[in-house]
Write an enzyme that holds these catalytic residues in place. Structure first.
Site, mmCIF file in Angstrom:
data_model
loop_
_atom_site.group_PDB
_atom_site.id
_atom_site.type_symbol
_atom_site.label_atom_id
_atom_site.label_comp_id
_atom_site.label_asym_id
_atom_site.label_seq_id
_atom_site.Cartn_x
_atom_site.Cartn_y
_atom_site.Cartn_z
ATOM 1 N N ASN A 42 0.809 -1.237 0.000
ATOM 2 C CA ASN A 42 0.000 0.000 0.000
ATOM 3 C C ASN A 42 0.833 1.274 0.000
ATOM 4 O OD1 ASN A 42 0.745 -0.661 2.635
ATOM 5 N ND2 ASN A 42 -1.111 0.183 3.540
ATOM 6 N N GLU A 47 3.875 -4.347 12.328
ATOM 7 C CA GLU A 47 2.918 -3.248 12.111
ATOM 8 C C GLU A 47 1.772 -3.848 11.313
ATOM 9 O OE1 GLU A 47 3.182 -0.431 13.468
ATOM 10 O OE2 GLU A 47 5.298 -0.251 13.962
ATOM 11 N N CYS A 98 -3.488 1.391 6.708
ATOM 12 C CA CYS A 98 -3.700 0.745 8.003
ATOM 13 C C CYS A 98 -4.269 1.720 9.024
ATOM 14 C CB CYS A 98 -2.392 0.147 8.509
ATOM 15 S SG CYS A 98 -1.054 1.334 8.499
ATOM 16 N N GLU A 122 7.710 2.128 15.252
ATOM 17 C CA GLU A 122 8.589 2.623 14.203
ATOM 18 C C GLU A 122 8.693 4.133 14.351
ATOM 19 O OE1 GLU A 122 6.883 0.689 10.503
ATOM 20 O OE2 GLU A 122 8.746 -0.427 10.805
HETATM 21 P P1 NAD Z 1 0.155 -9.251 3.620
HETATM 22 O O1 NAD Z 1 0.248 -9.618 5.042
HETATM 23 O O2 NAD Z 1 -0.579 -10.113 2.704
HETATM 24 O O3 NAD Z 1 1.622 -9.122 2.981
HETATM 25 C C1 NAD Z 1 2.606 -8.269 3.522
HETATM 26 C C2 NAD Z 1 3.976 -8.820 3.174
HETATM 27 O O4 NAD Z 1 4.139 -10.078 3.811
HETATM 28 C C3 NAD Z 1 4.203 -9.070 1.683
HETATM 29 O O5 NAD Z 1 5.529 -8.719 1.364
HETATM 30 C C4 NAD Z 1 3.998 -10.568 1.562
HETATM 31 O O6 NAD Z 1 4.703 -11.139 0.492
HETATM 32 C C5 NAD Z 1 4.579 -11.043 2.881
HETATM 33 N N1 NAD Z 1 4.108 -12.353 3.328
HETATM 34 C C6 NAD Z 1 2.894 -12.932 3.111
HETATM 35 N N2 NAD Z 1 2.842 -14.159 3.682
HETATM 36 C C7 NAD Z 1 4.047 -14.348 4.291
HETATM 37 C C8 NAD Z 1 4.610 -15.409 5.058
HETATM 38 N N3 NAD Z 1 3.923 -16.508 5.338
HETATM 39 N N4 NAD Z 1 5.861 -15.283 5.517
HETATM 40 C C9 NAD Z 1 6.574 -14.154 5.275
HETATM 41 N N5 NAD Z 1 6.112 -13.111 4.546
HETATM 42 C C10 NAD Z 1 4.853 -13.210 4.064
HETATM 43 O O7 NAD Z 1 -0.376 -7.756 3.626
HETATM 44 P P2 NAD Z 1 -0.740 -6.851 2.357
HETATM 45 O O8 NAD Z 1 -1.998 -7.373 1.803
HETATM 46 O O9 NAD Z 1 0.472 -6.700 1.494
HETATM 47 O O10 NAD Z 1 -0.964 -5.440 3.084
HETATM 48 C C11 NAD Z 1 -2.165 -5.089 3.637
HETATM 49 C C12 NAD Z 1 -2.139 -5.213 5.147
HETATM 50 O O11 NAD Z 1 -1.023 -4.510 5.686
HETATM 51 C C13 NAD Z 1 -3.343 -4.618 5.817
HETATM 52 O O12 NAD Z 1 -3.838 -5.494 6.791
HETATM 53 C C14 NAD Z 1 -2.817 -3.358 6.471
HETATM 54 O O13 NAD Z 1 -3.528 -2.910 7.568
HETATM 55 C C15 NAD Z 1 -1.427 -3.733 6.809
HETATM 56 N N6 NAD Z 1 -0.583 -2.543 6.945
HETATM 57 C C16 NAD Z 1 -0.208 -2.146 8.192
HETATM 58 C C17 NAD Z 1 0.570 -1.025 8.368
HETATM 59 C C18 NAD Z 1 0.986 -0.589 9.748
HETATM 60 O O14 NAD Z 1 1.935 0.173 9.861
HETATM 61 N N7 NAD Z 1 0.345 -1.039 10.810
HETATM 62 C C19 NAD Z 1 0.982 -0.286 7.264
HETATM 63 C C20 NAD Z 1 0.581 -0.708 6.000
HETATM 64 C C21 NAD Z 1 -0.198 -1.867 5.866
#
Ligand code: NAD
Length: 452
Positions: free
Chosen positions: A129, A227, A261, A431
């Protein structure tokens, strides 16, 4: 091979060699080999290199922004702002790293001194995102504290991370200090989490993935910072400037097409101003302009993928009632109109789960106690806003709401010099600000016997 799609057209515009477990092993070995020299480098020299990297990012500001907006579909103005945040983050930690010190503690029979030591190789796993800002919030403090890194960007948006890696080498960062692997979560990401030579995983993404990572990291007792998701409340009291609160509410959730998020995806409104608030909210929502990156007037772009659009749409299909919604362009992009669901119950699925799209639930409340109860009636605890003219109430609410980042009469969530992160199932650790450095270093305590 990763096919990189432009979400505003649905077309593939780039292909990237996909890294798997074997490539992660090579990257970790490179980071491991580079670690001692980077750790032992004099802090002013490390800072000089981080500043040089910030200047490289400045030179590439426009090209990085264009690449990011094509890959994510977000407005070019938003992408420019995000590259700016990444630059600011590197400048901030270039300075902060130079001021990392330990303590001297007088004790009986001697003196204790503490050293802040880097952890070693840190694995950074980031979402799609806000690709560059989220990566920089991990990269800059990790490097400033003397760690080397392996960055795995999201498989949908690896382009600016790969470009960043090239710029880092041009800036003079030694080979092996920063490694970028473009791969999928279940392959490259998982290997990074399990690798015995990785000391820590810094992750941003969904709560479900965070849970998996935390479990798998347990095998090697890795440090983790997470996060995760959110379902933040935007609380509007009757004594607030209702016009200002209603004017700010649309972009507090629809910014980045709601894929944020910190999105204030639940608006809690005091019952006696509910009608007034809704009447002011409607024109603001209908005025949100949805368009492709080249539309300079666009406020938000498409969703990241067709699959994600379908997931968001299912929440709205399941939930009555749609109070009003905006419009989208015609054509093949992954468009979704800004949508307001109201009046909603806090326990409805759309109000309880993170949608991560341009959908907001409006939930009426009775009084302050009711507002606190509803704001906290969620497994998340990332951010939120409180709108009131009563400062004492603002402070009572800010203390009572379980969330890591709150704002009063504002929707601001992120400032590079202040801490950011979630409570409850929104995450572990912080962070940004000076606090982030604590999560990329470990304290060693040394006792010097000097006699009584
Ligand atoms: P996601 O969890 O699907 O993926 C995030 C990352 O994790 C990607 O690089 C993905 O390839 C990797 N990943 C997925 N499965 C994994 C595994 N089993 N082992 C290791 N790595 C793995 O999330 P998304 O769909 O890319 O992003 C959306 C989510 O991120 C939303 O829930 C959002 O709230 C959250 N988000 C949080 C923050 C924050 O600072 N709190 C900021 C941005 C996004």
């Amino acid at each position: 091979m990763l096919e990189i799609i432009n979400p505003a057209t649905g077309e593939c515009f780039e292909r990237v060699e996909e890294a798997g477990a074997a490539e992660v092993d090579v990257a970790v070995a490179a980071a491991h080999a580079a670690f001692p020299a980077w750790r032992d480098m004099a802090p002013p020299e490390r800072s000089r290199l981080l500043r040089a990297l910030a200047r490289k990012l400045e030179d590439a500001h426009e090209s990085l922004a264009r690449l990011e907006s094509t890959n994510t579909g977000k407005p070019l103005s938003s992408a420019r702002g995000e590259v700016g945040i990444a630059i600011e983050t590197f400048h901030y930690y270039a300075g902060a790293g130079e001021r990392l010190t330990g303590d001297t503690i007088p004790v009986a029979g001697g003196l204790d001194i503490t050293l802040r030591e880097p952890l070693g190789v840190v694995g950074l796993i980031t979402p799609w995102n806000f690709p560059l800002p989220v990566a920089s919030w991990k990269l800059a403090p990790a490097l400033a504290a003397g760690n080397t890194v392996v960055l795995k960007p999201a498989e949908l948006t690896p382009l600016t991370a790969l470009e960043f890696g090239r710029l880092a080498l041009e800036a003079g960062i030694p080979e092996g200090v920063i490694n970028v692997v473009a791969g999928r979560g279940e392959t490259a990401g998982q290997r990074l989490v399990e690798h015995p030579d990785v000391a820590k995983i810094a992750f941003t993404g969904s709560t479900a993935t965070g849970r998996t990572i935390m479990k798998r990291a347990a095998d090697t007792i890795k440090r983790v910072t997470l996060e995760l998701g959110g379902k933040s409340a935007n609380v509007v009291f009757a004594d607030a400037d209702i016009e200002a609160a209603a004017a700010a509410a649309p972009m507090a959730v629809f910014d980045n097409a709601g894929q944020d998020c910190c999105a204030r995806s639940r608006i809690l409104v005091q019952k006696n101003v509910y009608e007034d608030f809704m009447a002011r909210l409607e024109p603001g929502v209908k005025a949100v302009r949805v368009g492709p990156p080249e539309d300079t007037a666009a406020d938000m772009g498409p969703l990241i993928s067709a699959a994600h659009r379908d997931k968001v749409a299912a929440f709205v299909d399941d939930a009555a009632p749609v109070a009003f919604r905006g419009s989208t362009p015609e054509g093949p992009g992954f468009w979704f109109a800004p949508t307001v669901l109201a009046p909603m119950s806090n326990s409805a699925r759309a109000a309880a789960e993170e949608i991560f799209g341009p959908v907001v639930c409006v939930i009426p409340f009775e009084d302050e106690a009711d507002a606190v109860r509803l704001a906290n009636e969620t497994s998340y605890g990332l951010s939120g806003s409180i709108w009131t003219r009563d400062n004492a109430r603002a402070l009572r609410m800010a203390r009572a709401v379980k969330a890591g980042v709150l704002s009063v009469n504002s929707n601001s969530s992120v400032r590079v010099s202040t801490p950011f992160g979630g409570m409850k199932q929104s995450g572990v650790g912080r962070e940004l600000g000076p606090h982030a450095l604590d999560y990329y270093s470990e304290i060693k305590n040394i006792f010097l016997a000097i006699g009584d």
